[in-house]
Scaffold this motif. Structure first.
Motif, short mmCIF file in Angstrom:
data_model
loop_
_atom_site.label_atom_id
_atom_site.label_comp_id
_atom_site.label_asym_id
_atom_site.label_seq_id
_atom_site.Cartn_x
_atom_site.Cartn_y
_atom_site.Cartn_z
N SER A 39 -31.38 31.37 -1.96
CA SER A 39 -32.19 32.43 -1.34
C SER A 39 -31.34 33.33 -0.45
N ILE A 40 -30.36 32.75 0.21
CA ILE A 40 -29.44 33.56 1.02
C ILE A 40 -28.59 34.43 0.10
N LYS A 41 -28.12 33.82 -0.98
CA LYS A 41 -27.27 34.53 -1.94
C LYS A 41 -28.00 35.70 -2.59
N SER A 42 -29.29 35.51 -2.89
CA SER A 42 -30.07 36.56 -3.55
C SER A 42 -30.61 37.60 -2.57
N GLY A 43 -30.50 37.32 -1.28
CA GLY A 43 -31.00 38.26 -0.29
C GLY A 43 -32.45 38.05 0.08
N LEU A 44 -33.04 36.96 -0.41
CA LEU A 44 -34.45 36.68 -0.10
C LEU A 44 -34.63 36.38 1.39
N ILE A 45 -33.68 35.64 1.95
CA ILE A 45 -33.73 35.31 3.38
C ILE A 45 -32.37 35.59 4.02
N LYS A 46 -32.37 35.61 5.34
CA LYS A 46 -31.11 35.76 6.08
C LYS A 46 -30.63 34.38 6.50
N GLU A 47 -29.35 34.29 6.75
CA GLU A 47 -28.76 33.00 7.09
C GLU A 47 -29.38 32.39 8.34
N GLU A 48 -29.79 33.25 9.29
CA GLU A 48 -30.36 32.72 10.54
C GLU A 48 -31.75 32.08 10.34
N THR A 49 -32.34 32.30 9.17
CA THR A 49 -33.65 31.68 8.91
C THR A 49 -33.53 30.53 7.90
N GLU A 50 -32.33 30.02 7.71
CA GLU A 50 -32.10 28.99 6.70
C GLU A 50 -32.90 27.71 6.96
N PHE A 51 -33.00 27.31 8.23
CA PHE A 51 -33.73 26.07 8.52
C PHE A 51 -35.23 26.27 8.33
N ALA A 52 -35.72 27.47 8.62
CA ALA A 52 -37.13 27.78 8.38
C ALA A 52 -37.44 27.66 6.89
N ALA A 53 -36.52 28.17 6.06
CA ALA A 53 -36.71 28.10 4.61
C ALA A 53 -36.66 26.64 4.13
N TYR A 54 -35.78 25.86 4.74
CA TYR A 54 -35.68 24.44 4.40
C TYR A 54 -37.01 23.72 4.69
N SER A 85 -41.99 24.06 -6.11
CA SER A 85 -41.78 24.50 -4.73
C SER A 85 -41.03 25.82 -4.63
N ASN A 86 -40.09 26.05 -5.54
CA ASN A 86 -39.30 27.28 -5.50
C ASN A 86 -40.18 28.53 -5.59
N SER A 87 -41.08 28.54 -6.58
CA SER A 87 -41.93 29.71 -6.76
C SER A 87 -42.93 29.86 -5.62
N MET A 88 -43.42 28.74 -5.10
CA MET A 88 -44.36 28.80 -3.98
C MET A 88 -43.69 29.40 -2.74
N CYS A 89 -42.48 28.94 -2.45
CA CYS A 89 -41.73 29.47 -1.30
C CYS A 89 -41.42 30.95 -1.47
N ARG A 90 -40.97 31.31 -2.66
CA ARG A 90 -40.62 32.72 -2.91
C ARG A 90 -41.84 33.62 -2.75
N HIS A 95 -44.54 37.84 -0.39
CA HIS A 95 -45.86 38.47 -0.38
C HIS A 95 -46.72 38.17 0.85
N LYS A 96 -46.25 37.28 1.72
CA LYS A 96 -46.98 37.01 2.97
C LYS A 96 -46.02 37.14 4.15
N PRO A 97 -45.59 38.36 4.45
CA PRO A 97 -44.59 38.56 5.51
C PRO A 97 -45.03 38.05 6.88
N GLU A 98 -46.33 38.16 7.19
CA GLU A 98 -46.82 37.68 8.49
C GLU A 98 -46.73 36.16 8.57
N PHE A 99 -47.04 35.52 7.46
CA PHE A 99 -46.92 34.06 7.38
C PHE A 99 -45.46 33.66 7.64
N TRP A 100 -44.55 34.31 6.93
CA TRP A 100 -43.13 33.97 7.04
C TRP A 100 -42.61 34.25 8.45
#
Length: 267
Positions: A39-54, A85-90, A95-100
């Motif tokens: 997700s970091i590599k594709s630009g979906l998330i930033k490195e500082e949010t890596e633990f949130a994505a985990y 889980s991958n598609s659910m997270c993506r 599509h839910k920026p406020e959630f994220w």
């Protein structure tokens, strides 16, 4: 002869070590960190949010598995829009920026709490309707403690059990599970079918959903062989003095549940 190269690691051991040294050894789920890395590599998330994505991956995976394998009663027959889980997270991140955004904030508080379970964010349903289930429009982030409190806030019924089943049944509805447990003076699960004895009285505690016949009682594998004995009327007979006597049949059972009919629901 050249040796065949094996399939390259999606996550190198050194990369996993980097993550666990940063966030703790218990956060070692490889699939989740692979999702983070990609997700970091594709630009979906930033490195500082890596633990949130985990954490998001872990919560999504837990929900999908619980529904797929019907691991717990709250997830039986619950609809879910995703199978992985991958598609659910993506979908949530895209599509839910406020959630994220809220999830990232909650993750920060989770870290500040030194990763106390009560502060860990979880994916929760807004509507408890099982047919609605887990869809983008019906999910929100919630801390583990708030999720537990939500479960305790559900309505429950307490039945005072008379083992002479021909007698009148006494019951009381409580707005919150916590109140029902306090009334009996126990701290236990509901919908187990087990009868609790308190001060010489016997009680059964059930959720409103089970009591009104909206959900089946959860099945348990009981470690003990305890059985209850009760007597149920099966007929009448006239004795030598001309008086009518009730004939009762002894029955034995390992657990029980009570379903209220329409005429009793508002009693």
């Amino acid at each position: 002869m050249k040796k065949k190269k094996g399939r390259p690691y999606e996550l190198q051991p050194s990369e996993l070590e980097k993550f666990t040294s940063k966030y703790g050894d218990k956060n070692n789920k490889v699939r989740a960190w692979v999702f983070v890395k990609n997700s970091i590599k594709s630009g979906l998330i930033k490195e500082e949010t890596e633990f949130a994505a985990y954490l998001l991956y872990g919560s999504c995976e837990a929900r999908i598995n619980a529904i797929r394998y019907k691991a717990q009663k709250p997830y039986i027959d619950v609809y879910i829009d995703w199978s992985d889980s991958n598609s659910m997270c993506r979908d949530i991140i895209n599509h839910k920026p406020e959630f994220w955004k809220e999830w990232v904030v909650m993750t920060g508080k989770f870290i500040e709490s030194k990763q106390k379970l009560s502060a860990r964010p979880t994916v929760d349903r807004l509507s408890e309707d099982r047919s609605v289930g887990y869809r983008l429009e019906n999910i929100a982030p919630l801390t583990h403690s708030a999720n537990s409190s939500k479960a305790l806030s559900k309505s429950c019924y307490v039945f005072q059990i008379n083992f002479d089943l021909s007698g009148q049944k006494k019951f009381k509805r409580f707005q919150h599970k916590k109140e029902a447990l306090k009334f009996i003076g126990i701290n236990n699960k509901v919908d187990t079918g087990k009868i609790f004895e308190v001060d010489g009285k016997h009680y059964l505690i059930q959720s409103e959903a089970v009591t009104l016949g909206l959900e089946p009682m959860e099945e348990y594998n009981y470690e003990d062989d305890e059985e209850y004995t009760a007597w149920i009327p099966i007929g009448t007979i006239e004795d030598s003095n001309g008086e009518t006597r009730i004939i009762k049949q002894e029955i034995r059972f390992p657990y029980m549940s009570v379903i209220l009919t329409e005429q009793h629901k508002n009693t």
